[in-house]
Design a protein around this motif. Sequence first.
Motif, PDB file in Angstrom:
ATOM      1  N   PHE A 151       0.841  -1.205   0.000  1.00  9.06           N
ATOM      2  CA  PHE A 151       0.000   0.000   0.000  1.00  9.06           C
ATOM      3  C   PHE A 151       0.877   1.257   0.000  1.00  9.06           C
ATOM      4  N   LEU A 152       1.889   1.297   0.885  1.00  8.57           N
ATOM      5  CA  LEU A 152       2.766   2.457   0.949  1.00  8.57           C
ATOM      6  C   LEU A 152       3.573   2.622  -0.337  1.00  8.57           C
ATOM      7  N   HIS A 153       4.011   1.497  -0.893  1.00 11.66           N
ATOM      8  CA  HIS A 153       4.792   1.544  -2.137  1.00 11.66           C
ATOM      9  C   HIS A 153       3.973   2.129  -3.282  1.00 11.66           C
ATOM     10  N   ILE A 154       2.737   1.669  -3.425  1.00 17.35           N
ATOM     11  CA  ILE A 154       1.879   2.172  -4.511  1.00 17.35           C
ATOM     12  C   ILE A 154       1.485   3.613  -4.242  1.00 17.35           C
ATOM     13  N   ALA A 155       1.212   3.908  -2.960  1.00 16.96           N
ATOM     14  CA  ALA A 155       0.781   5.270  -2.605  1.00 16.96           C
ATOM     15  C   ALA A 155       1.820   6.311  -2.998  1.00 16.96           C
ATOM     16  N   GLU A 156       3.106   5.952  -2.916  1.00 14.94           N
ATOM     17  CA  GLU A 156       4.161   6.892  -3.284  1.00 14.94           C
ATOM     18  C   GLU A 156       4.158   7.200  -4.777  1.00 14.94           C
ATOM     19  N   GLY A 157       3.628   6.260  -5.589  1.00 19.41           N
ATOM     20  CA  GLY A 157       3.731   6.410  -7.033  1.00 19.41           C
ATOM     21  C   GLY A 157       2.485   6.908  -7.740  1.00 19.41           C
ATOM     22  N   VAL A 158       1.316   6.840  -7.070  1.00 18.40           N
ATOM     23  CA  VAL A 158       0.095   7.262  -7.770  1.00 18.40           C
ATOM     24  C   VAL A 158       0.044   8.785  -7.875  1.00 18.40           C
ATOM     25  N   ASP A 159      -0.700   9.277  -8.845  1.00 19.48           N
ATOM     26  CA  ASP A 159      -0.822  10.723  -9.034  1.00 19.48           C
ATOM     27  C   ASP A 159      -1.663  11.341  -7.932  1.00 19.48           C
ATOM     28  N   ASP A 160      -1.561  12.653  -7.783  1.00 19.85           N
ATOM     29  CA  ASP A 160      -2.252  13.352  -6.704  1.00 19.85           C
ATOM     30  C   ASP A 160      -3.764  13.186  -6.788  1.00 19.85           C
ATOM     31  N   ALA A 161      -4.299  13.177  -8.001  1.00 21.57           N
ATOM     32  CA  ALA A 161      -5.757  13.070  -8.150  1.00 21.57           C
ATOM     33  C   ALA A 161      -6.260  11.739  -7.600  1.00 21.57           C
ATOM     34  N   THR A 162      -5.526  10.670  -7.889  1.00 21.05           N
ATOM     35  CA  THR A 162      -5.911   9.344  -7.376  1.00 21.05           C
ATOM     36  C   THR A 162      -5.786   9.308  -5.857  1.00 21.05           C
ATOM     37  N   TRP A 163      -4.672   9.820  -5.332  1.00 24.05           N
ATOM     38  CA  TRP A 163      -4.481   9.835  -3.878  1.00 24.05           C
ATOM     39  C   TRP A 163      -5.595  10.614  -3.184  1.00 24.05           C
ATOM     40  N   GLU A 164      -5.880  11.816  -3.709  1.00 24.28           N
ATOM     41  CA  GLU A 164      -6.893  12.682  -3.096  1.00 24.28           C
ATOM     42  C   GLU A 164      -8.291  12.082  -3.211  1.00 24.28           C
ATOM     43  N   HIS A 165      -8.576  11.396  -4.309  1.00 22.20           N
ATOM     44  CA  HIS A 165      -9.893  10.763  -4.484  1.00 22.20           C
ATOM     45  C   HIS A 165     -10.190   9.792  -3.344  1.00 22.20           C
ATOM     46  N   HIS A 166      -9.260   8.927  -3.057  1.00 25.73           N
ATOM     47  CA  HIS A 166      -9.481   7.947  -1.991  1.00 25.73           C
ATOM     48  C   HIS A 166      -9.410   8.590  -0.611  1.00 25.73           C
ATOM     49  N   LEU A 167      -8.539   9.613  -0.470  1.00 27.04           N
ATOM     50  CA  LEU A 167      -8.413  10.295   0.824  1.00 27.04           C
ATOM     51  C   LEU A 167      -9.726  10.951   1.218  1.00 27.04           C
ATOM     52  N   ARG A 168     -10.312  11.737   0.300  1.00 28.36           N
ATOM     53  CA  ARG A 168     -11.544  12.471   0.621  1.00 28.36           C
ATOM     54  C   ARG A 168     -12.756  11.545   0.753  1.00 28.36           C
ATOM     55  N   ALA A 169     -12.680  10.374   0.140  1.00 34.45           N
ATOM     56  CA  ALA A 169     -13.776   9.402   0.281  1.00 34.45           C
ATOM     57  C   ALA A 169     -13.666   8.610   1.582  1.00 34.45           C
ATOM     58  N   GLY A 170     -12.569   8.827   2.292  1.00 38.45           N
ATOM     59  CA  GLY A 170     -12.370   8.081   3.545  1.00 38.45           C
ATOM     60  C   GLY A 170     -12.016   6.627   3.326  1.00 38.45           C
ATOM     61  N   ASP A 171     -11.504   6.292   2.125  1.00 39.45           N
ATOM     62  CA  ASP A 171     -11.233   4.887   1.804  1.00 39.45           C
ATOM     63  C   ASP A 171     -10.094   4.302   2.631  1.00 39.45           C
ATOM     64  N   TYR A 172      -9.099   5.140   2.974  1.00 36.80           N
ATOM     65  CA  TYR A 172      -7.961   4.613   3.722  1.00 36.80           C
ATOM     66  C   TYR A 172      -8.369   4.199   5.133  1.00 36.80           C
ATOM     67  N   SER A 173      -9.084   5.063   5.816  1.00 38.26           N
ATOM     68  CA  SER A 173      -9.514   4.726   7.181  1.00 38.26           C
ATOM     69  C   SER A 173     -10.490   3.554   7.174  1.00 38.26           C
ATOM     70  N   LYS A 174     -11.318   3.469   6.145  1.00 33.04           N
ATOM     71  CA  LYS A 174     -12.258   2.339   6.048  1.00 33.04           C
ATOM     72  C   LYS A 174     -11.493   1.025   5.884  1.00 33.04           C
ATOM     73  N   TRP A 175     -10.442   1.064   5.066  1.00 33.57           N
ATOM     74  CA  TRP A 175      -9.668  -0.162   4.860  1.00 33.57           C
ATOM     75  C   TRP A 175      -8.898  -0.557   6.119  1.00 33.57           C
ATOM     76  N   PHE A 176      -8.285   0.431   6.755  1.00 30.51           N
ATOM     77  CA  PHE A 176      -7.535   0.150   7.970  1.00 30.51           C
ATOM     78  C   PHE A 176      -8.443  -0.437   9.057  1.00 30.51           C
ATOM     79  N   GLY A 177      -9.652   0.108   9.169  1.00 30.58           N
ATOM     80  CA  GLY A 177     -10.562  -0.362  10.211  1.00 30.58           C
ATOM     81  C   GLY A 177     -11.271  -1.652   9.856  1.00 30.58           C
ATOM     82  N   GLY A 178     -11.732  -1.756   8.595  1.00 27.56           N
ATOM     83  CA  GLY A 178     -12.551  -2.904   8.218  1.00 27.56           C
ATOM     84  C   GLY A 178     -11.775  -4.137   7.800  1.00 27.56           C
ATOM     85  N   LYS A 179     -10.667  -3.952   7.088  1.00 27.76           N
ATOM     86  CA  LYS A 179      -9.920  -5.090   6.553  1.00 27.76           C
ATOM     87  C   LYS A 179      -8.638  -5.388   7.333  1.00 27.76           C
ATOM     88  N   VAL A 180      -7.910  -4.311   7.672  1.00 25.37           N
ATOM     89  CA  VAL A 180      -6.704  -4.499   8.479  1.00 25.37           C
ATOM     90  C   VAL A 180      -7.083  -4.685   9.948  1.00 25.37           C
TER      91      VAL A 180
END
Length: 567
Positions: free
Chosen positions: A498-527
């Motif tokens: 996740f960290l490796h890919i996160a470093e390489g994706v463009d800002d629009a992709t990073w911001e899309h998931h950030l503002r949708a709360g996808d990271y916290s959802k994954w950390f809480g629900g799957k991790v």
Amino acid sequence: MYALALATDYDETLADHGAVTPAALEAIRKLKDSGRKLILVTGRELPDLKRVFAEHEIFDRIVAENGALLYTPATRKSRQLAPPPPPKFVDRLRQRGVEPLYVGETIVATLVPNETIVLEEIRDLGLELEIIFNKGAVMVLPSGLNKATGLLAALEELELSPHNVVGIGDAENDHALLRTVGYGVAVANALPTVKETADRSTRAARGAGVAELVGLVLDKDAALMDTERQRVEVGADAAGVASVISPYGGCSLIAGTSGIGKSTLATLLTERFFKKGYQFCVLDPEGDYSHLENVVVVGDADAAPNLREILDLLEKPTNNVAVNMLGLKTDERPDYFARLLPELASLRARKGRPHWLVIDEAHHLLPSARVGNSFALPNELPATILVTVHPDLVSKDVLQKVEVVMALGPEAGAVFDSFSQTVGVDGPKGIVPLSEQQILFWDRASGRPAKAIEVDKPKQARKRHKRKYAEGDLGDSSFYFRGPDGAMRLKAQNLMMFLHIAEGVDDATWEHHLRAGDYSKWFGGKVKDKELAAEARAIEDNEQLAPGQSRAAIADAVRSRYTGTTG
């Protein structure tokens, strides 16, 4: 076959006044022909036994001298299980006129009322010896040595567990034997106190009683041994009535939503297996059970579990094994399990062990939609505990073997519905809300309704397996970077990826998931890391952070919890 061996006393049990009748001999021969082992456990000295019982070689092991000597008739080799008697002690008994006096390789024996003199000499010489009575006989042995310890030595050589042994006796020195085996029987002529110790008494006396027991073992096998000492308690209802599972019953299913406590309940059960002396094996696809006490872990995130190592460990009844499959890719695990399961079934057929199998993530290892080599299911899956969040995704053939369903959490009713619809049976009615300490227990094999029972927490704290989430393969729980238009599908199967890919994706992709709360959802629900999810949520909610700052903040939060470093 569950009852794999018979351990019998000789005098006044198998033998009638020193001799074994043809009928009794024929009975034990029939039991041996069924593939079971025979163990003779006697207070007699070995030469004396051989003299009066010419057919002794029918036995696989002979425990003589009340547990002090182990003899293998097939090889004619004996092994002392204790040191010989102190010569000074024997001399003093002779000087005091103790008669009769029998001196074996370890045992010293006489008759009542000589026990008074024997006790005086033990005290005067300061010896660590104890007296064991056998009706009129007085046997002197090293402290702690008895028929039970001798039997355990024999079972160790035979690679059998006491749980799979039926024992029978008649006198005071048989108490320890009958308490140690999985099912204890007293012949009709046994002392009243021995009958109290035993699980049952025969109608017939002596050798005829042994023949009676042999008939029961051949006819009923495990059903004969259904006693309190074999059952494992899961919990109890409000009235204190226990709900139990048995090592010769069918499958049990533990199911509920993610994070509700399924693995915690499975951990509690492994503690109870260990306490009762049962051998267990945990099939652990995601490394969640590597923390378990009293287990040997095979495999880790870097190395797939070695099948030969697992089986070699399980050959010893006191070894419990957790099979960590993190070193296998998610789609490789069902095929690996398909190779392991027949080997475990073969070991169970030969040795009755492991007594319990715990299969975590059962919907991955025994899926309803099988891809690749089909798994070869045994005709039965006794004492197998399936743990899953998705009962409907488990093979229907496997679910048909489930006799007990344990449902957890607020969606417990839905678990029963999912199971019942998949199997094609009517589910239980009148499901009641559960407290935090309760589960719903449905013994569908018994025909009794489901009931709420309270279960304890395991004594060992369940530790998060951080390496699993950091470096393992989370399979269906992976994170996917898709971008605002859903044009991408970059899979992060663990936190480091996740960290490796996160470093390489463009800002629009990073911001899309950030503002949708996808990271916290994954950390809480799957991790399943609520604290990490809370940190991520705070970062997601901070609109003042630039994309580079939010990336660095989330990366630091992940690394600090899973690698002990920050960027």
